[in-house]
Design a protein around this motif. Structure first.
Motif, PDB file in Angstrom:
ATOM      1  N   ARG A 263     -15.588   5.304 -65.428  1.00 31.44           N
ATOM      2  CA  ARG A 263     -16.361   5.806 -66.575  1.00 31.44           C
ATOM      3  C   ARG A 263     -17.658   6.478 -66.101  1.00 31.44           C
ATOM      4  NH1 ARG A 263     -16.938   3.629 -71.888  1.00 31.44           N
ATOM      5  NH2 ARG A 263     -18.092   5.167 -73.131  1.00 31.44           N
ATOM      6  N   CYS A 264     -18.305   5.858 -65.134  1.00 30.27           N
ATOM      7  CA  CYS A 264     -19.552   6.429 -64.605  1.00 30.27           C
ATOM      8  C   CYS A 264     -19.288   7.741 -63.869  1.00 30.27           C
ATOM      9  CB  CYS A 264     -20.252   5.433 -63.692  1.00 30.27           C
ATOM     10  SG  CYS A 264     -19.244   4.828 -62.321  1.00 30.27           S
ATOM     11  N   VAL A 265     -18.126   7.828 -63.209  1.00 30.40           N
ATOM     12  CA  VAL A 265     -17.752   9.063 -62.511  1.00 30.40           C
ATOM     13  C   VAL A 265     -17.608  10.201 -63.522  1.00 30.40           C
ATOM     14  CG1 VAL A 265     -16.005  10.166 -61.056  1.00 30.40           C
ATOM     15  CG2 VAL A 265     -16.555   7.748 -60.714  1.00 30.40           C
ATOM     16  N   HIS A 266     -16.968   9.889 -64.620  1.00 28.44           N
ATOM     17  CA  HIS A 266     -16.718  10.888 -65.659  1.00 28.44           C
ATOM     18  C   HIS A 266     -18.015  11.353 -66.323  1.00 28.44           C
ATOM     19  CE1 HIS A 266     -14.735  12.954 -68.946  1.00 28.44           C
ATOM     20  NE2 HIS A 266     -15.393  12.216 -69.823  1.00 28.44           N
ATOM     21  N   GLU A 267     -18.957  10.422 -66.499  1.00 27.23           N
ATOM     22  CA  GLU A 267     -20.171  10.724 -67.258  1.00 27.23           C
ATOM     23  C   GLU A 267     -21.318  11.265 -66.404  1.00 27.23           C
ATOM     24  OE1 GLU A 267     -20.424  10.705 -70.443  1.00 27.23           O
ATOM     25  OE2 GLU A 267     -18.526   9.758 -70.948  1.00 27.23           O
ATOM     26  N   CYS A 268     -21.263  11.069 -65.085  1.00 27.67           N
ATOM     27  CA  CYS A 268     -22.365  11.509 -64.233  1.00 27.67           C
ATOM     28  C   CYS A 268     -22.505  13.029 -64.272  1.00 27.67           C
ATOM     29  CB  CYS A 268     -22.148  11.058 -62.789  1.00 27.67           C
ATOM     30  SG  CYS A 268     -23.470  11.598 -61.666  1.00 27.67           S
ATOM     31  N   PRO A 269     -23.656  13.543 -64.695  1.00 28.46           N
ATOM     32  CA  PRO A 269     -23.827  15.001 -64.807  1.00 28.46           C
ATOM     33  C   PRO A 269     -24.020  15.705 -63.472  1.00 28.46           C
ATOM     34  CG  PRO A 269     -25.853  13.870 -65.440  1.00 28.46           C
ATOM     35  CD  PRO A 269     -24.832  12.804 -65.186  1.00 28.46           C
ATOM     36  N   PHE A 270     -24.208  14.932 -62.399  1.00 30.53           N
ATOM     37  CA  PHE A 270     -24.487  15.540 -61.094  1.00 30.53           C
ATOM     38  C   PHE A 270     -23.406  15.250 -60.053  1.00 30.53           C
ATOM     39  CE2 PHE A 270     -28.505  14.728 -63.260  1.00 30.53           C
ATOM     40  CZ  PHE A 270     -29.062  16.004 -63.273  1.00 30.53           C
ATOM     41  N   ASN A 271     -22.266  14.687 -60.500  1.00 36.69           N
ATOM     42  CA  ASN A 271     -21.156  14.373 -59.581  1.00 36.69           C
ATOM     43  C   ASN A 271     -21.615  13.554 -58.383  1.00 36.69           C
ATOM     44  OD1 ASN A 271     -19.166  15.828 -61.081  1.00 36.69           O
ATOM     45  ND2 ASN A 271     -19.936  17.737 -60.203  1.00 36.69           N
ATOM     46  N   ALA A 272     -22.491  12.598 -58.652  1.00 38.97           N
ATOM     47  CA  ALA A 272     -23.058  11.794 -57.566  1.00 38.97           C
ATOM     48  C   ALA A 272     -22.274  10.513 -57.310  1.00 38.97           C
ATOM     49  CB  ALA A 272     -24.510  11.437 -57.902  1.00 38.97           C
ATOM     50  N   ILE A 273     -21.279  10.209 -58.152  1.00 38.92           N
ATOM     51  CA  ILE A 273     -20.555   8.943 -58.034  1.00 38.92           C
ATOM     52  C   ILE A 273     -19.084   9.209 -57.748  1.00 38.92           C
ATOM     53  CG2 ILE A 273     -20.029   6.742 -59.146  1.00 38.92           C
ATOM     54  CD1 ILE A 273     -22.396   7.213 -60.994  1.00 38.92           C
ATOM     55  N   LYS A 274     -18.540   8.435 -56.847  1.00 40.61           N
ATOM     56  CA  LYS A 274     -17.132   8.549 -56.501  1.00 40.61           C
ATOM     57  C   LYS A 274     -16.500   7.164 -56.494  1.00 40.61           C
ATOM     58  CE  LYS A 274     -18.620  10.672 -52.880  1.00 40.61           C
ATOM     59  NZ  LYS A 274     -18.765  11.325 -51.571  1.00 40.61           N
ATOM     60  N   VAL A 275     -15.225   7.103 -56.873  1.00 39.81           N
ATOM     61  CA  VAL A 275     -14.445   5.882 -56.748  1.00 39.81           C
ATOM     62  C   VAL A 275     -13.210   6.236 -55.954  1.00 39.81           C
ATOM     63  CG1 VAL A 275     -13.065   4.140 -57.935  1.00 39.81           C
ATOM     64  CG2 VAL A 275     -15.252   4.849 -58.898  1.00 39.81           C
ATOM     65  N   GLY A 276     -12.990   5.534 -54.862  1.00 37.95           N
ATOM     66  CA  GLY A 276     -11.820   5.854 -54.064  1.00 37.95           C
ATOM     67  C   GLY A 276     -11.766   5.090 -52.767  1.00 37.95           C
ATOM     68  N   LEU A 277     -10.897   5.535 -51.897  1.00 37.83           N
ATOM     69  CA  LEU A 277     -10.683   4.911 -50.598  1.00 37.83           C
ATOM     70  C   LEU A 277     -11.468   5.706 -49.572  1.00 37.83           C
ATOM     71  CD1 LEU A 277      -9.028   2.747 -49.038  1.00 37.83           C
ATOM     72  CD2 LEU A 277      -7.272   4.477 -48.725  1.00 37.83           C
ATOM     73  N   PHE A 278     -12.508   5.079 -49.037  1.00 32.43           N
ATOM     74  CA  PHE A 278     -13.394   5.780 -48.115  1.00 32.43           C
ATOM     75  C   PHE A 278     -13.343   5.117 -46.739  1.00 32.43           C
ATOM     76  CE2 PHE A 278     -15.132   6.215 -52.334  1.00 32.43           C
ATOM     77  CZ  PHE A 278     -15.311   7.583 -52.437  1.00 32.43           C
ATOM     78  N   SER A 279     -13.209   5.944 -45.724  1.00 35.34           N
ATOM     79  CA  SER A 279     -13.263   5.422 -44.362  1.00 35.34           C
ATOM     80  C   SER A 279     -14.622   5.735 -43.770  1.00 35.34           C
ATOM     81  CB  SER A 279     -12.158   6.061 -43.509  1.00 35.34           C
ATOM     82  OG  SER A 279     -12.457   7.422 -43.280  1.00 35.34           O
ATOM     83  N   LEU A 280     -14.960   5.047 -42.702  1.00 34.68           N
ATOM     84  CA  LEU A 280     -16.234   5.275 -42.027  1.00 34.68           C
ATOM     85  C   LEU A 280     -16.327   6.701 -41.520  1.00 34.68           C
ATOM     86  CD1 LEU A 280     -18.888   4.078 -40.999  1.00 34.68           C
ATOM     87  CD2 LEU A 280     -17.681   3.381 -38.913  1.00 34.68           C
ATOM     88  N   LYS A 281     -15.208   7.237 -41.024  1.00 33.01           N
ATOM     89  CA  LYS A 281     -15.206   8.590 -40.498  1.00 33.01           C
ATOM     90  C   LYS A 281     -15.504   9.604 -41.591  1.00 33.01           C
ATOM     91  CE  LYS A 281     -12.076   7.806 -36.599  1.00 33.01           C
ATOM     92  NZ  LYS A 281     -10.779   8.169 -35.999  1.00 33.01           N
ATOM     93  N   GLU A 282     -14.909   9.368 -42.782  1.00 40.18           N
ATOM     94  CA  GLU A 282     -15.152  10.285 -43.893  1.00 40.18           C
ATOM     95  C   GLU A 282     -16.619  10.270 -44.284  1.00 40.18           C
ATOM     96  OE1 GLU A 282     -11.173  10.621 -46.592  1.00 40.18           O
ATOM     97  OE2 GLU A 282     -12.171   8.663 -46.509  1.00 40.18           O
ATOM     98  N   ASN A 283     -17.193   9.074 -44.341  1.00 39.51           N
ATOM     99  CA  ASN A 283     -18.605   8.969 -44.694  1.00 39.51           C
ATOM    100  C   ASN A 283     -19.483   9.662 -43.648  1.00 39.51           C
ATOM    101  OD1 ASN A 283     -18.153   7.574 -47.036  1.00 39.51           O
ATOM    102  ND2 ASN A 283     -18.262   5.566 -46.061  1.00 39.51           N
ATOM    103  N   GLU A 284     -19.110   9.462 -42.373  1.00 36.91           N
ATOM    104  CA  GLU A 284     -19.880  10.092 -41.313  1.00 36.91           C
ATOM    105  C   GLU A 284     -19.779  11.611 -41.394  1.00 36.91           C
ATOM    106  OE1 GLU A 284     -18.343   8.363 -37.779  1.00 36.91           O
ATOM    107  OE2 GLU A 284     -19.628   6.581 -37.867  1.00 36.91           O
ATOM    108  N   SER A 285     -18.578  12.118 -41.671  1.00 36.33           N
ATOM    109  CA  SER A 285     -18.397  13.564 -41.742  1.00 36.33           C
ATOM    110  C   SER A 285     -19.164  14.135 -42.924  1.00 36.33           C
ATOM    111  CB  SER A 285     -16.905  13.917 -41.868  1.00 36.33           C
ATOM    112  OG  SER A 285     -16.367  13.389 -43.068  1.00 36.33           O
ATOM    113  N   GLU A 286     -19.180  13.400 -44.042  1.00 38.13           N
ATOM    114  CA  GLU A 286     -19.942  13.854 -45.200  1.00 38.13           C
ATOM    115  C   GLU A 286     -21.430  13.889 -44.885  1.00 38.13           C
ATOM    116  OE1 GLU A 286     -19.057  11.499 -48.586  1.00 38.13           O
ATOM    117  OE2 GLU A 286     -17.007  12.221 -48.772  1.00 38.13           O
TER     118      GLU A 286
END
Length: 306
Positions: A263-286
């Motif tokens: 719900r928060c993902v849908h309502e966030c006006p700045f696309n700052a929230i994500k729900v999903g499967l995150f790996s350390l490598k993905e976070n590092e690359s981001e």
């Protein structure tokens, strides 16, 4: 892997599909019989009563309490392992997407009425229910044969009363003679839960569900989780305002109360929230990509000044 739930209707469709998958023996509502075939050896990850006439699978909480003999005791270990496996991967996303009784509560909450927030200390009650009625009483309170009652199912579970007791009583007149104080207790709990669900979103999930308590603890380590990009977040408070579980994602990304409904993902006006499967490598690359963007921006601003 990112999972942005931009359309809440998709979650509702998944809930309905999960409900139908768990309760596919709908003709048993007419015959008043309980399916006891081979599929009942398996548990679903959500709360769905074994004795519901339409139920195809077992309830994991009911299975965990089955301590009357070696076979059932082993089965309870299997159920516990299944819950832990699902919880470590999905956390409380199971509550939002796969739990049949969770869907029922959300439908009840659609009834018009003043919507209020739960008194926060009550959220700890579900851990006491898990400890006492699921883990202790079925083992400590046994009969002469060493068989323990499934205390949560017997004394509390409103899902069992709604999905199993009422349909079976309606189609089996012989059961009417067995009704007594215990049934009055159970029907009173059911009525109280359903009425409170009108005013408090998922009241049972927040206060009494032992399965939710297990998944809540595993939310801290689950692979699927909520993440807030602090670089994009402007602390507008919109996410906390719309959260049905009274969570502030910005302050607590790994909250035990978050059911990862999106719900928060849908309502966030700045696309700052994500729900999903995150790996350390993905976070590092981001992070690296964000640093590169910032560096390029600084270089661009420096050239403009020159």
């Amino acid at each position: 892997m990112k999972l942005k739930i931009k359309n809440p209707v998709k979650r509702k469709l998944i809930q309905i599909a999960a409900f139908g998958f768990c309760n596919s023996r709908v003709t048993n509502f007419i015959s008043g019989k309980i399916y006891k075939g081979s599929w009942k050896k398996f548990c679903v990850p959500g709360l769905n009563c074994y004795s519901c006439p339409a139920a195809t699978f077992s309830c994991p909480i009911g299975a965990m309490q089955a301590v009357s003999g070696s076979i059932k005791f082993n089965f309870s270990f299997y159920a516990a392992g299944l819950i832990l496996a699902f919880g470590v991967i999905f956390g409380r996303a199971i509550c939002a997407f796969l739990c049949p009784f969770g869907l029922i509560q959300e439908v009840i909450h659609k009834i018009p009425g003043k919507k209020i927030r739960l008194w926060k200390p009550l959220k700890f009650l579900k851990y006491a229910v898990l400890l006492i009625f699921v883990l202790i009483l079925p083992v400590a309170d046994t009969n002469y044969a060493g068989s323990g009652d499934p205390a949560f199912c017997k004394y509390i579970c409103p899902a069992g009363t709604l999905e199993a007791a009422l349909p079976l009583i309606a189609t089996n007149p012989d059961l009417h003679q067995s009704l007594g104080p215990l049934f009055i207790l159970k029907i009173s709990i059911l009525i109280a839960v359903l009425v409170l669900c009108v005013f408090i979103h998922r009241f049972f999930c927040k206060t009494l569900c032992p399965l939710g308590a297990i998944y809540a603890l595993l939310n801290k380590v689950s692979l699927v989780h909520l993440s807030v990009d602090k670089g994009k977040c402007v602390s507008c408070g919109k996410c906390a305002e719309v959260c049905p579980m009274d969570v502030n994602p910005v302050k607590s990304e790994r909250s035990t109360e978050c059911i990862l409904c999106g719900r928060c993902v849908h309502e966030c006006p700045f696309n700052a929230i994500k729900v999903g499967l995150f790996s350390l490598k993905e976070n590092e690359s981001e992070n690296r990509a964000r640093e590169n963007d910032e560096n390029r921006m600084q270089l661009f601003e420096g050239k403009e000044k020159d």
